[in-house]
Motif scaffolding. Structure first.
Motif, PDB file in Angstrom:
ATOM      1  N   PHE A 235      44.820  31.681  71.862  1.00 37.80           N
ATOM      2  CA  PHE A 235      44.571  33.029  72.350  1.00 37.80           C
ATOM      3  C   PHE A 235      45.593  34.000  71.731  1.00 37.80           C
ATOM      4  CE2 PHE A 235      44.787  36.342  75.669  1.00 37.80           C
ATOM      5  CZ  PHE A 235      43.447  36.684  75.692  1.00 37.80           C
ATOM      6  N   VAL A 236      46.856  33.585  71.775  1.00 38.73           N
ATOM      7  CA  VAL A 236      47.918  34.406  71.192  1.00 38.73           C
ATOM      8  C   VAL A 236      47.638  34.620  69.703  1.00 38.73           C
ATOM      9  CG1 VAL A 236      50.374  34.424  70.570  1.00 38.73           C
ATOM     10  CG2 VAL A 236      49.672  33.751  72.870  1.00 38.73           C
ATOM     11  N   ALA A 237      47.248  33.541  69.025  1.00 38.53           N
ATOM     12  CA  ALA A 237      46.976  33.640  67.584  1.00 38.53           C
ATOM     13  C   ALA A 237      45.895  34.687  67.309  1.00 38.53           C
ATOM     14  CB  ALA A 237      46.547  32.274  67.049  1.00 38.53           C
ATOM     15  N   THR A 238      44.839  34.654  68.121  1.00 41.01           N
ATOM     16  CA  THR A 238      43.747  35.604  67.928  1.00 41.01           C
ATOM     17  C   THR A 238      44.230  37.034  68.133  1.00 41.01           C
ATOM     18  OG1 THR A 238      42.340  33.913  68.851  1.00 41.01           O
ATOM     19  CG2 THR A 238      41.374  36.091  68.594  1.00 41.01           C
ATOM     20  N   CYS A 239      45.027  37.240  69.195  1.00 39.37           N
ATOM     21  CA  CYS A 239      45.540  38.583  69.470  1.00 39.37           C
ATOM     22  C   CYS A 239      46.444  39.045  68.337  1.00 39.37           C
ATOM     23  CB  CYS A 239      46.327  38.605  70.776  1.00 39.37           C
ATOM     24  SG  CYS A 239      45.303  38.235  72.186  1.00 39.37           S
ATOM     25  N   LEU A 240      47.297  38.118  67.877  1.00 42.06           N
ATOM     26  CA  LEU A 240      48.198  38.473  66.783  1.00 42.06           C
ATOM     27  C   LEU A 240      47.398  38.844  65.533  1.00 42.06           C
ATOM     28  CD1 LEU A 240      51.135  35.898  66.987  1.00 42.06           C
ATOM     29  CD2 LEU A 240      51.250  38.372  67.292  1.00 42.06           C
ATOM     30  N   GLY A 241      46.350  38.060  65.293  1.00 40.72           N
ATOM     31  CA  GLY A 241      45.494  38.335  64.141  1.00 40.72           C
ATOM     32  C   GLY A 241      44.950  39.750  64.213  1.00 40.72           C
ATOM     33  N   GLY A 242      44.461  40.080  65.389  1.00 48.69           N
ATOM     34  CA  GLY A 242      43.920  41.426  65.582  1.00 48.69           C
ATOM     35  C   GLY A 242      44.982  42.481  65.347  1.00 48.69           C
ATOM     36  N   PHE A 243      46.162  42.203  65.859  1.00 50.42           N
ATOM     37  CA  PHE A 243      47.270  43.145  65.737  1.00 50.42           C
ATOM     38  C   PHE A 243      47.653  43.341  64.270  1.00 50.42           C
ATOM     39  CE2 PHE A 243      51.887  43.878  65.623  1.00 50.42           C
ATOM     40  CZ  PHE A 243      51.961  45.053  66.353  1.00 50.42           C
ATOM     41  N   TYR A 244      47.797  42.234  63.555  1.00 57.09           N
ATOM     42  CA  TYR A 244      48.149  42.307  62.126  1.00 57.09           C
ATOM     43  C   TYR A 244      47.099  43.115  61.370  1.00 57.09           C
ATOM     44  CZ  TYR A 244      51.997  38.925  61.996  1.00 57.09           C
ATOM     45  OH  TYR A 244      53.181  38.297  62.151  1.00 57.09           O
ATOM     46  N   ASP A 245      45.874  42.825  61.668  1.00 59.70           N
ATOM     47  CA  ASP A 245      44.786  43.438  60.932  1.00 59.70           C
ATOM     48  C   ASP A 245      44.704  44.924  61.219  1.00 59.70           C
ATOM     49  OD1 ASP A 245      42.276  42.465  59.343  1.00 59.70           O
ATOM     50  OD2 ASP A 245      41.609  44.068  60.706  1.00 59.70           O
ATOM     51  N   HIS A 246      44.772  45.243  62.485  1.00 59.33           N
ATOM     52  CA  HIS A 246      44.509  46.606  62.925  1.00 59.33           C
ATOM     53  C   HIS A 246      45.705  47.514  62.715  1.00 59.33           C
ATOM     54  CE1 HIS A 246      41.247  48.604  65.038  1.00 59.33           C
ATOM     55  NE2 HIS A 246      42.180  49.456  65.443  1.00 59.33           N
ATOM     56  N   PHE A 247      46.864  47.010  63.088  1.00 62.30           N
ATOM     57  CA  PHE A 247      48.033  47.901  63.077  1.00 62.30           C
ATOM     58  C   PHE A 247      48.908  47.704  61.843  1.00 62.30           C
ATOM     59  CE2 PHE A 247      46.828  47.492  67.507  1.00 62.30           C
ATOM     60  CZ  PHE A 247      46.700  48.825  67.852  1.00 62.30           C
ATOM     61  N   LEU A 248      49.008  46.477  61.393  1.00 57.23           N
ATOM     62  CA  LEU A 248      49.845  46.264  60.209  1.00 57.23           C
ATOM     63  C   LEU A 248      49.023  46.290  58.922  1.00 57.23           C
ATOM     64  CD1 LEU A 248      52.110  43.346  61.524  1.00 57.23           C
ATOM     65  CD2 LEU A 248      52.382  45.799  61.835  1.00 57.23           C
TER      66      LEU A 248
END
Ligand SMILES: Cc1cc2nc3c(=O)[nH]c(=O)nc-3n(C[C@H](O)[C@H](O)[C@H](O)COP(=O)(O)OP(=O)(O)OC[C@H]3O[C@@H](n4cnc5c(N)ncnc54)[C@H](O)[C@@H]3O)c2cc1C
Ligand code: SF4
Ligand code: SF4
Lengths: 368, 468
Positions: A235-248
């Motif tokens: 779950f954390v990995a998925t959220c991080l993925g989203g974060f990297y993609d969207h914000f970084l």
């Protein structure tokens, strides 16, 4: 429908009778939270039974110790009878109880069909988008397979719906238990902590419990930890993925040592180990402890978690292979989506109900 | 060389039998255990127990405070009215601390000493999960050590020649076949005869029809019969036993602890004729419940009714069966099929003679009656606040005392004073050496554990001395 209600009442009455017997026997106090909680009551309303059942891990310890277990005519079988009750509570308090009922009856079948339907749907979407492109290279980019908008759109809508209904189910259940107690933050944390540490799954003095056959060990606790924390990592990995993609603005694939990848890989492996272990234990389980009512649901849940983690891991390994990737992306996403959809109605919810029951237990013990 | 089935053959599958089996095995013997019940029902009365009594000079993890040998002995002496054997009693008492250690080392778990509801935490160590959990631990260990256990094998006779047991007759209940089993030594640990309705009737007469058996249905006393026949020294009388008043609605067998009724001292008890017959407030209930079995047994039709009202509802433990509830005394009389006029009269008389006091159920308080033929000396309050609650009572037999005489090495003694060298007894079947009347809670398991271990070790020693 009539028959079903009748049947439910019988199940409650049976559990009630067992509780009454335990309450005047009390030999098992010390095994887990269930018995002290029983002893603070004189008689048992259905909501008390709901509460007690959700404190029970179906470990079997009190069954093997019970002088009134079948073949005794008193027929005290707490693990199995409480398993039935838990299955009833999951559907009773869920948001959209009708759907819950349907799902619980056909747990395994329903979730498999759901997953296949979604998969077919995704395939159609995919071919709709790609019908005129003969053969392209996706370079491991998922969004080439399923457009970014579709993916984010579908998952956020479903995610919000699911979170909402889980929250409603949890609140329904919790408020039915809590009666007049005032919420106390320490107890809330205590309850959550006891749930996350699987305190009572460790048996008396962490010596383990008698699941799946009459010998004591902590295997089930370890597998459960693997499964739960594996799930959390994913779950954390998925959220991080989203974060990297969207914000970084760094899009997948990520390097092996990046945070999303590490969480995802280990989470996936843990989840595989955990679900496989729990599955084997469940197969081996003493049939007298089983609850027929929750069986299908239990298997459906373990199975779908396993499929999700396995397909996730395969996807990671085979993302360079175009043909496999298309298939795997679509399959993995369908599995995840199906898992999400059944969450509020399936075994997944047990964690929330356990937390609710343990918070209630913490409140009660504090009061006395 | 003679052809023996094993070194030590043990008859019975309860606490005493398993203690003996484990000790014999740990002394390098080949051991067979014969249990007449199917596996699901194994363990006789021991599976219904919850604690054992143990002396200790300082607090331990499972016992609070201290409980000296002398205090323990005095308790035994008091309940038995002096009809006990001091030498044997002290012999057992002094070994109780080792028993707990030994049990723990064999996988038995005990409740911590500070458990909430356990008022007996000073004198008695409570098994975690009760007696069945204790037995599960012993059976598991026995299997690990290679002890052979035969379920549904009943010893139906034994044969003593001079000072040795030659064989026992065993009925394999699965194929219904009887055969002779020969071993180097034999240990009889098959409990009393409390489950044998015919024998109870022989001793008690017609009354016994209305007795309930609190424990197992498998203690038929066959070995006791055989020992009597073969001239063993028999102690006690068949009417001696532990009998308590329990809920009349309990099943004939195996009702166990949950059939107890705890509200007698809080109200009044009437018989079939709707009359009181004994001082309900004589002493604390745990100290008196054992005499009430006999009291009820001596009432017409062996039944009695404990009646309370709503004032005291929260003063006693809930029990398995719901009380019979009525809004008025006439209604209650109807439900119990008692004479309405007499019941009203009995209650009226009682209510009128209650003198006001400060009710306190935790002490011998000053609430009593004055001027009744049978007074109630404590906790007497008017029974006047509906609804009224009633529990019907019957005599419930826990166990019988009739037993066989043994030496301190657990060897069976014959009537003529000779000692059987290869035949030992342990547990309920020899508890009569120590007690012939009265009972302190938890002593049965202490006696069975101490003598069970001794029997196992004695049997091993005997075989070693013989050079077997
Ligand atoms: C409801 C209840 C509660 C009790 N609670 C306590 C307590 O808390 N503490 C305490 O100290 N005591 C308690 N007692 C008393 C206690 O149960 C006995 O003192 C003790 O169990 C005696 O142990 P035993 O091994 O001699 O007999 P049992 O445990 O009765 O074992 C006898 C065994 O022999 C078997 N058997 C009988 N005949 C034959 C045969 N012919 N062939 C083969 N096998 C045979 C039986 O199946 C059984 O397994 C309680 C008793 C009852 C009924
Ligand atoms: S499970 Fe059986 S032994 Fe345990 S408390 Fe309940 S009735 Fe007693
Ligand atoms: S099955 Fe295990 S968790 Fe459930 S009540 Fe019994 S001892 Fe407690």
């Amino acid at each position: 429908m009539e028959a079903n209600i009748q049947n439910e009442q019988e199940i409650y009455e049976l559990a009630k009778q067992s509780c009454t017997i335990c309450n005047s026997c009390r030999y098992c106090e010390g095994f887990c939270a269930v018995f002290p909680a029983m002893e603070s009551r004189r008689d048992f309303k259905y909501q008390d039974i709901d509460y007690l059942a959700n404190l029970c891990h179906q470990c079997g310890e009190c069954f093997y110790a019970c002088q009134y277990a079948p073949p005794h005519e008193f027929n005290v079988n707490i693990p199995s009878q409480f398993g039935d009750i838990r299955a009833i509570t999951y559907e009773k308090f869920a948001f959209g109880a009708k759907f819950g009922k349907f799902f619980n009856k056909n747990g395994f079948f329903a979730s498999s069909v759901l997953m296949l339907c979604i998969f077919v749907l995704f395939l159609l979407v995919f071919y709709w988008n790609h019908w005129n492109l003969s053969r392209i290279s996706y370079k491991g980019n998922f969004y080439e397979v399923l457009p970014y908008e579709v993916m984010v759109g579908v998952f956020s809508v479903v995610g919000i719906l699911v979170l909402g209904s889980i929250a409603i189910g949890f609140m329904n259940f919790f408020s039915s238990l809590k009666e007049k107690e005032k919420i106390n933050l320490i107890c809330v944390f205590q309850g959550i902590f006891d749930a996350l540490s699987l305190k009572y799954l460790g048996g008396y003095h962490h010596e383990g419990c008698t699941y799946s056959q009459n010998s004591r060990s902590n295997t089930r606790k370890y597998f459960h930890h693997f499964a739960f924390y594996g799930f959390l990592f994913c779950f954390v990995a998925t959220c991080l993925g989203g974060f990297y993609d969207h914000f970084l603005h760094q899009s997948a694939p990520y390097a092996f040592l990046s945070a999303p990848k590490l969480f995802g890989t280990f989470g996936g492996i843990f989840l595989c180990i955990g679900t496989l272990g729990l599955f084997v234990l469940k197969l081996k389980m003493d049939k007298r402890l089983k609850s027929l009512k929750s069986m299908g649901m239990d298997y459906a849940f373990i199975f779908s978690l396993f499929i999700v983690s396995l397909s996730g891991l395969c996807l990671m390994l085979l993302r360079k292979n175009d043909g496999a990737m298309v298939f795997l992306v679509l399959f993995h996403l369908s599995a995840v989506l199906a898992l999400f959809l059944i969450m509020p109605y399936g075994k997944f919810i047990h964690g929330f109900y356990r937390i609710a029951a343990l918070i209630k237990y913490a409140l009660e013990t504090k009061k006395s | 060389m003679e052809d023996f089935s094993c070194d030590v053959l043990i008859i019975g599958g309860g606490n005493a039998a398993l203690c003996a089996a484990l000790c014999a095995r740990e002394n390098h013997q080949n051991v067979i255990v014969l249990e007449t019940s199917p596996k699901d029902w194994r363990g006789g009365n021991s599976q219904h127990t919850r604690n054992l009594r143990s002396m200790h000079i300082q607090p331990t993890d499972v016992l609070s405070d201290s409980y000296s040998e002398d205090e323990f002995w005095e308790d035994v002496w008091r309940v038995s009215g002096g009809e006990t054997n001091e030498e044997y009693a002290r012999f057992v008492i002094s070994q109780t601390p080792q028993i707990i250690q030994w049990a723990k080392s064999h996988g038995v778990r005990f409740q911590p000493s500070l458990g909430g509801t356990l008022q007996l935490g000073r004198t008695n160590a409570f098994f975690l999960g009760g007696g069945k959990a204790l037995l599960n631990a012993y059976y598991k260990r026995a299997e690990q050590l290679g002890i052979k256990i035969f379920y549904e094998h009943e010893a139906i006779d034994l044969h003593i020649q001079e000072d040795e047991c030659k064989y026992i007759l065993v009925k394999d209940k699965i194929v219904n076949k009887v055969s002779q089993w020969r071993a180097k030594t034999y240990i009889v640990a098959s409990g009393g005869f409390e489950s044998n309705l015919d024998w109870l009737k022989e001793a008690w007469g017609q009354k016994a029809d209305n007795f309930l058996i609190r424990g197992t249905k498998y203690n038929q006393g066959l070995m006791l019969k055989a020992l009597i026949k073969e001239g063993a020294k028999i102690l006690g009388s068949p009417t001696q036993g532990h009998m308590v008043a329990i809920d009349a609605r309990a099943p004939k067998y195996d009702g166990g602890i949950v059939s107890r009724v705890d509200c007698v001292s809080l109200g009044i008890v009437v018989n079939k004729n709707a009359k009181r017959f004994y001082d309900e407030g004589e002493d604390f209930w745990p100290k008196r419940y054992a005499i009430w079995g006999r009291l009820v047994a001596n009432q017409p039709e062996e039944i009695a009714y404990s009646i309370t009202d709503s004032k005291v509802l929260d003063k006693y433990m809930p029990s398995l069966f719901p009380p019979i509830i009525a809004e008025s005394i006439s209604d209650l009389a109807k439900k119990l099929k008692l004479d309405e006029i007499i019941l009203k009269q009995t209650l009226n008389d009682y209510n009128q003679k209650v003198v006001a006091g400060n009710f306190n159920h935790t002490i011998l308080d000053d609430c009593k009656t004055k001027g009744l033929e049978i007074e109630k000396t404590h906790w007497a309050q008017k029974i006047d606040t509906p609804p009224f609650y009633c529990y019907p009572l019957r005599p419930g037999i826990t166990f019988t005392y009739l037993g066989v005489g043994v030496t301190k090495q657990a060897e069976v003694i014959k009537q003529n004073g000779e000692v059987c060298k290869n035949l030992f007894a342990a547990g309920e079947i020899m508890a009569g050496n120590i007690l012939s009347k009265g009972y302190v809670a938890g002593f049965g398991m202490s006696i069975g554990s101490v003598f069970g271990r001794i029997a196992g070790i004695s049997a091993a020693n005997f075989n070693t001395k013989r050079g077997w």
